[in-house]
Design a protein around this motif. Structure first.
Motif, PDB file in Angstrom:
ATOM      1  N   HIS A 138      -1.758   6.157  11.671  1.00  0.00           N
ATOM      2  CA  HIS A 138      -1.757   4.776  11.201  1.00  0.00           C
ATOM      3  C   HIS A 138      -0.795   4.547  10.033  1.00  0.00           C
ATOM      4  O   HIS A 138      -0.773   3.463   9.463  1.00  0.00           O
ATOM      5  CB  HIS A 138      -3.173   4.367  10.762  1.00  0.00           C
TER       6      HIS A 138
ATOM      7  N   THR B 196       1.374   8.003   4.603  1.00  0.00           N
ATOM      8  CA  THR B 196       0.534   9.043   5.183  1.00  0.00           C
ATOM      9  C   THR B 196       1.102   9.537   6.510  1.00  0.00           C
ATOM     10  O   THR B 196       1.714   8.768   7.267  1.00  0.00           O
ATOM     11  CB  THR B 196      -0.906   8.533   5.394  1.00  0.00           C
TER      12      THR B 196
ATOM     13  N   HIS C 103       0.817  -1.216   0.000  1.00  0.00           N
ATOM     14  CA  HIS C 103       0.000   0.000   0.000  1.00  0.00           C
ATOM     15  C   HIS C 103       0.856   1.275   0.000  1.00  0.00           C
ATOM     16  O   HIS C 103       0.552   2.247   0.683  1.00  0.00           O
ATOM     17  CB  HIS C 103      -0.948   0.013   1.206  1.00  0.00           C
TER      18      HIS C 103
ATOM     19  N   SER D 291       1.933   3.278   7.798  1.00  0.00           N
ATOM     20  CA  SER D 291       2.673   2.018   7.973  1.00  0.00           C
ATOM     21  C   SER D 291       4.158   2.244   8.210  1.00  0.00           C
ATOM     22  O   SER D 291       4.834   1.367   8.770  1.00  0.00           O
ATOM     23  CB  SER D 291       2.473   1.127   6.739  1.00  0.00           C
TER      24      SER D 291
ATOM     25  N   THR E  31      -1.693   7.253   0.339  1.00  0.00           N
ATOM     26  CA  THR E  31      -1.235   5.888   0.581  1.00  0.00           C
ATOM     27  C   THR E  31      -1.304   5.551   2.066  1.00  0.00           C
ATOM     28  O   THR E  31      -1.236   6.434   2.929  1.00  0.00           O
ATOM     29  CB  THR E  31       0.220   5.699   0.108  1.00  0.00           C
ATOM     30  N   ASP E  32      -1.429   4.273   2.355  1.00  0.00           N
ATOM     31  CA  ASP E  32      -1.432   3.832   3.751  1.00  0.00           C
ATOM     32  C   ASP E  32      -0.024   3.831   4.342  1.00  0.00           C
ATOM     33  O   ASP E  32       0.146   3.992   5.548  1.00  0.00           O
ATOM     34  CB  ASP E  32      -2.023   2.418   3.863  1.00  0.00           C
TER      35      ASP E  32
END
Length: 226
Positions: free
Chosen positions: A24, A20, A5, A26, A16-17
């Motif tokens: 949260h 970011t 991600h 990653s 994007t996860d």
């Protein structure tokens, strides 16, 4: 396992996860830390091998060796610093990613060449979250702590007084820990635009100021123009 991600080539970090700035993200997870540490470590290990080979090849020659570091100032004004992370520099709002690189260069008596010397934050597009001035400050401060000489240069062909003034200020800026000025400043590039009347007048003044110093007095042992 590859990073998940992280988006595509043109994705913005906040889309994007992984990159970011939200809690949260990653990159803040144990796996994110492990991956980024491994990824940046691979770059430093490669630099170690190249610096070691170069030091051996030029031993006793009197040649001064420098490593060129890229000025990745895009997304610097964010927490994740996604552009730097993808380039292998594990530099975030929570971690200094340049000191390990400069410590490696110091072990081999290398200097460092760094760009962005003509750039000002106010000139950058807001959507880029860019800060070349703060990036340059971080690299110069880390270099001073590590005992590594810094040579500056402009990133873009600029022939205006604003860019020239910024280069002079950066060349003679006091570094952290009283380490002094940059060892040299390279002006890029000698294109057609340089020889236009207004640009040439500005460049002559710039060259004179670089030689004499901002105070107008002859400089000894300071930044030399190239």
């Amino acid at each position: 396992r590859l990073v998940q991600h992280a988006g595509r080539y043109n994705s913005r970090p906040w889309e994007t996860d992984f990159f970011t700035d939200e809690a949260h993200g990653s990159w803040r997870t144990p796996y994110g830390h492990w991956f980024l540490d491994w990824y940046s470590g691979a770059l430093i290990a490669h630099g170690e091998r190249v610096a070691s080979a170069a030091s051996e090849a030029f031993a006793g020659s009197g040649v001064r060796l420098n490593a060129k570091l890229p000025g990745i100032h895009w997304m610097y004004d964010s927490c994740a610093h996604a552009a730097e992370l993808t380039a292998g520099f594990y530099n975030t709002c929570e971690r200094d990613g340049y000191t390990p690189v400069l410590e490696m260069l110091a072990r081999h008596s290398f200097g460092v060449s760094f760009t962005c010397a003509e750039m000002r934050d106010v000139e950058q597009p807001q959507e880029a979250h860019s800060s070349p001035e703060r990036l340059l400050e971080q690299v110069c401060s880390a270099a001073a702590r590590c005992g590594v000489e810094v040579s500056g240069e402009n990133a873009l062909p600029r022939y205006d007084a604003h860019a020239h003034t910024q280069m002079v200020q950066n060349a003679y800026r006091p570094a952290a820990g009283g380490a002094g000025r940059m060892s040299s400043m390279t002006f890029l590039r000698m294109g057609e635009g340089l020889f236009k009347p207004d640009a040439w007048v500005s460049f002559v003044q710039f060259a004179r100021t670089m030689s004499m110093g901002p105070s107008g007095n002859p400089v000894h042992g300071g930044a030399e123009a190239q």
